[in-house]
Write an enzyme that holds these catalytic residues in place. Structure first.
Site: not given
Ligand code: NI
Length: 186
Positions: A45, A50, A98-99, A140-141, A144
């Site tokens: 995701g 991000q 997480c990216l 999680h997203e 963000h």
């Molecule tokens: Ni993340």
């Protein structure tokens, strides 16, 4: 187009993101770019903050992480202006990454089920319930777009253990096999 992923320490990751409407400029290009960026980084995701945009938009593809016999349980969806209505079920721990925070993983406890209202890529409204891995990735997203990162939800001891690594990422001292935009360069 693959975009650089904004790293831990970037102020945009701590902002509460705002709603958008169907007139949002070049929206379909933005969506294409988000999918492309997510897949290039092997993510499940990615949320708009991000890639530097404080708007309520994230995309998810859990089909890729489901076992072969469970692919149909995965979701590939766009979530616009999402609002979590309620979270229910027992808390369960799952190792998240997480990216925006390369090389750090840790167990996060979250409720098993989530009810969410959102608009899809055609700006059509949905009200749905997800559980298990799908709920986990959504939560999680969703965090963000609320300006929350998973590392803030780790147990105190684990938080201590990763503090130095987080400081390194903030200072630009980290690497990944995808493009990253650090808060500042070391
Ligand atoms: Ni993340």
């Amino acid at each position: 187009m693959i975009l650089p992923v904004f790293a831990y320490g970037q102020p945009v990751l701590k902002k509460k993101a705002v709603d958008i409407d169907a007139q949002y400029e070049d929206f379909s290009i933005l969506l294409d770019n988000m999918w492309e960026t997510m897949y290039a980084a092997h993510g499940v995701g990615i949320a708009a903050p991000q890639i530097g945009l404080a708007i309520r938009l994230f995309v998810i593809d859990t089909v890729q992480i489901m076992d072969d016999d469970k692919k149909s349980e995965g979701i590939k969806k766009v979530f616009i202006n999402a609002q979590i209505i309620e979270e229910t079920g027992e808390m369960w721990a799952y190792e998240e990454g997480c990216l925006s925070i390369p090389d750090i993983r840790g167990d996060v406890e979250r409720p098993k089920k989530v009810r969410i209202q959102y608009l899809d890529e055609n700006f059509i409204k949905h009200d749905e319930i997800y559980e298990g891995i799908n709920a986990r990735v959504i939560q999680h997203e969703y965090d963000h777009i609320e300006g929350i990162l998973f590392v803030e939800k780790l147990k105190p001891l684990k938080k201590k253990l990763i503090q130095r690594k987080l400081n390194d990422i903030k200072a630009g001292k980290a690497s990944a096999d995808y493009k990253i935009k650090f808060a500042r360069f070391a």
